[in-house]
Write a protein that holds these residues in place. Structure first.
Motif, mmCIF file in Angstrom:
data_model
loop_
_atom_site.group_PDB
_atom_site.id
_atom_site.type_symbol
_atom_site.label_atom_id
_atom_site.label_comp_id
_atom_site.label_asym_id
_atom_site.label_seq_id
_atom_site.Cartn_x
_atom_site.Cartn_y
_atom_site.Cartn_z
ATOM 1 N N THR A 113 -37.777 99.595 66.419
ATOM 2 C CA THR A 113 -38.396 100.650 67.215
ATOM 3 C C THR A 113 -38.077 102.043 66.699
ATOM 4 O O THR A 113 -38.980 102.864 66.451
ATOM 5 N N THR A 114 -36.796 102.354 66.516
ATOM 6 C CA THR A 114 -36.445 103.709 66.088
ATOM 7 C C THR A 114 -36.893 103.982 64.654
ATOM 8 O O THR A 114 -37.164 105.127 64.292
ATOM 9 N N GLY A 115 -36.985 102.939 63.837
ATOM 10 C CA GLY A 115 -37.538 103.116 62.498
ATOM 11 C C GLY A 115 -38.999 103.507 62.571
ATOM 12 O O GLY A 115 -39.473 104.351 61.802
ATOM 13 N N GLY A 116 -39.726 102.874 63.504
ATOM 14 C CA GLY A 116 -41.124 103.220 63.686
ATOM 15 C C GLY A 116 -41.312 104.631 64.194
ATOM 16 O O GLY A 116 -42.318 105.283 63.903
ATOM 17 N N ILE A 117 -40.327 105.140 64.944
ATOM 18 C CA ILE A 117 -40.431 106.497 65.496
ATOM 19 C C ILE A 117 -40.024 107.548 64.467
ATOM 20 O O ILE A 117 -40.721 108.536 64.258
ATOM 21 N N HIS A 118 -38.890 107.345 63.800
ATOM 22 C CA HIS A 118 -38.300 108.397 62.983
ATOM 23 C C HIS A 118 -38.532 108.249 61.479
ATOM 24 O O HIS A 118 -38.482 109.252 60.761
ATOM 25 N N LEU A 119 -38.747 107.042 60.984
ATOM 26 C CA LEU A 119 -38.767 106.821 59.538
ATOM 27 C C LEU A 119 -40.122 106.394 58.991
ATOM 28 O O LEU A 119 -40.475 106.723 57.860
ATOM 29 N N LEU A 120 -40.884 105.647 59.766
ATOM 30 C CA LEU A 120 -42.104 105.040 59.252
ATOM 31 C C LEU A 120 -43.310 105.975 59.165
ATOM 32 O O LEU A 120 -44.123 105.838 58.242
ATOM 33 N N PRO A 121 -43.496 106.928 60.086
ATOM 34 C CA PRO A 121 -44.722 107.755 60.041
ATOM 35 C C PRO A 121 -45.010 108.410 58.699
ATOM 36 O O PRO A 121 -46.161 108.382 58.245
ATOM 37 N N PRO A 122 -44.031 109.020 57.993
ATOM 38 C CA PRO A 122 -44.368 109.602 56.685
ATOM 39 C C PRO A 122 -44.836 108.561 55.673
ATOM 40 O O PRO A 122 -45.673 108.857 54.818
ATOM 41 N N VAL A 123 -44.293 107.353 55.771
ATOM 42 C CA VAL A 123 -44.711 106.283 54.862
ATOM 43 C C VAL A 123 -46.160 105.900 55.140
ATOM 44 O O VAL A 123 -46.968 105.736 54.217
ATOM 45 N N LEU A 124 -46.507 105.758 56.410
ATOM 46 C CA LEU A 124 -47.879 105.389 56.774
ATOM 47 C C LEU A 124 -48.864 106.467 56.335
ATOM 48 O O LEU A 124 -49.956 106.158 55.851
ATOM 49 N N ALA A 125 -48.471 107.719 56.492
ATOM 50 C CA ALA A 125 -49.351 108.810 56.074
ATOM 51 C C ALA A 125 -49.587 108.774 54.568
ATOM 52 O O ALA A 125 -50.713 108.995 54.101
ATOM 53 N N GLU A 126 -48.544 108.494 53.791
ATOM 54 C CA GLU A 126 -48.695 108.439 52.338
ATOM 55 C C GLU A 126 -49.507 107.223 51.914
ATOM 56 O O GLU A 126 -50.320 107.309 50.993
ATOM 57 N N LEU A 127 -49.318 106.089 52.581
ATOM 58 C CA LEU A 127 -50.130 104.905 52.291
ATOM 59 C C LEU A 127 -51.606 105.192 52.548
ATOM 60 O O LEU A 127 -52.468 104.825 51.741
ATOM 61 N N ARG A 128 -51.897 105.832 53.661
ATOM 62 C CA ARG A 128 -53.285 106.154 53.987
ATOM 63 C C ARG A 128 -53.852 107.164 52.994
ATOM 64 O O ARG A 128 -55.032 107.102 52.639
ATOM 65 N N ARG A 129 -53.035 108.110 52.540
ATOM 66 C CA ARG A 129 -53.525 109.110 51.579
ATOM 67 C C ARG A 129 -53.890 108.452 50.254
ATOM 68 O O ARG A 129 -54.910 108.785 49.649
#
Length: 320
Positions: A100-116
């Protein structure tokens, strides 16, 4: 008739009407193609061609075999098309498991870069407390697993069939409400000072709970006094700010918290959180390899600990 190339050669003879013309079309010499036709007739145990001065014609058996060969060729081509479409669909989907906390604090930048980098990628997320995500990963229900463990000393072994890469190691901080006696001093605190204080900690079976209990047991101390159980670091900070207990929270979550809390480092860092990315060792699909690279590069750029504002911006950018 295990060699389909001989059937293709027979089809070429049928289309061109001669051994020499078929050989020229296929890049054979006429003698070499004649040998292939002779082998095919031996395999079929029936005459397939009648040679004459102007070329060659098919016997009835030859015509039957050519019809069947064309059907086989059509099936093979359709199968190739289906496989290409399957690969395209498969490579555009990444199923990620996270705590859960990884999804909140760590994962969003990774998802944004994957989508980019991959604008057509379909992303899905599932939440797991460690080690609950290991089973779904091994069973193929998810492709990648972002997980955390709390260790004292050596890392835990990775289950058979899985591979892992450590993305982040960080210290745990003591978190309490403002003015708590344990945080009155900034000198690093020895973990034994936690004895007797009510703790906000994960449920039994989770890594942080088991590791802290093992530390207490190593000094023949009574088990930790549990005030509340939660695996969510943000919730642990919020509860600690209310004064119902103290918590041991990773620095990333502490820095992202908006709760009114006070903190104190531990002496000698007896506990640390390790954030790792896991995948099936047998999974060598291109998109999974690329996604692993994005995880590695994004964590390296951010130091694994994006600010709360960065996390919010990345969450908005990666919405889908």
């Amino acid at each position: 008739m295990q060699d389909f190339s001989r059937l293709l050669a027979l089809m070429a003879v049928a289309e061109t009407g001669s051994i020499s013309a078929a050989a020229s079309k296929l890049g054979y010499t006429p003698p070499a193609l004649s040998q292939q036709m002779a082998k095919l007739e031996r395999e079929a145990r029936v005459q397939l061609l009648v040679r004459h001065r102007r070329g060659a014609r098919l016997t009835a058996a030859g015509e039957l075999l050519v019809r069947r060969a064309r059907e086989i060729e059509a099936i093979l081509r359709a199968t190739e098309t289906d496989l290409v479409q399957f690969l395209e669909v498969s490579e555009e989907q990444i199923r990620i498991g996270t705590f859960t906390t990884g999804g909140i604090h760590l994962l969003p930048p990774v998802l944004a870069e994957l989508r980019r980098r991959h604008t057509r990628i379909a992303l899905s997320l599932q939440e797991f407390d460690h080690p609950d995500g290991l089973g779904p990963l091994g069973d193929g229900d998810i492709d990648l697993l972002l997980t955390s463990s709390y260790i004292h000393g050596r890392h835990s072994p990775v289950p058979a069939g899985l591979s892992s890469e450590v993305l982040l190691e960080e210290e745990l901080l003591l978190v309490a409400h403002e003015g708590h006696p344990l945080t009155a001093d900034s000198v690093p605190l020895h973990w034994t000072a936690l004895a007797g204080f009510p703790l906000i900690i994960g449920r039994r079976g989770l890594a942080d709970r088991e590791t802290l209990e093992a530390l207490f047991a190593s000094r023949a101390m009574a088990p930790p006094v549990v005030a509340f159980e939660t695996a969510n670091s943000a919730m642990a900070c919020a509860l600690a700010s209310s004064g119902v207990g103290v918590a041991c929270v990773p620095r990333t979550a502490v820095e992202a918290s908006t709760a009114l809390i006070s903190t104190r480092p531990f002496a000698a860092q007896p506990l640390k959180r390790v954030v790792s990315l896991l995948w099936r060792s047998s999974d060598t699909t291109p998109l999974v390899r690329k996604a692993r690279c994005v995880f590695r590069e994004t964590f390296a750029r951010s130091g694994g600990a994006p600010s709360a504002r960065q996390a919010q911006e990345a969450t908005a950018a990666s919405a889908y």
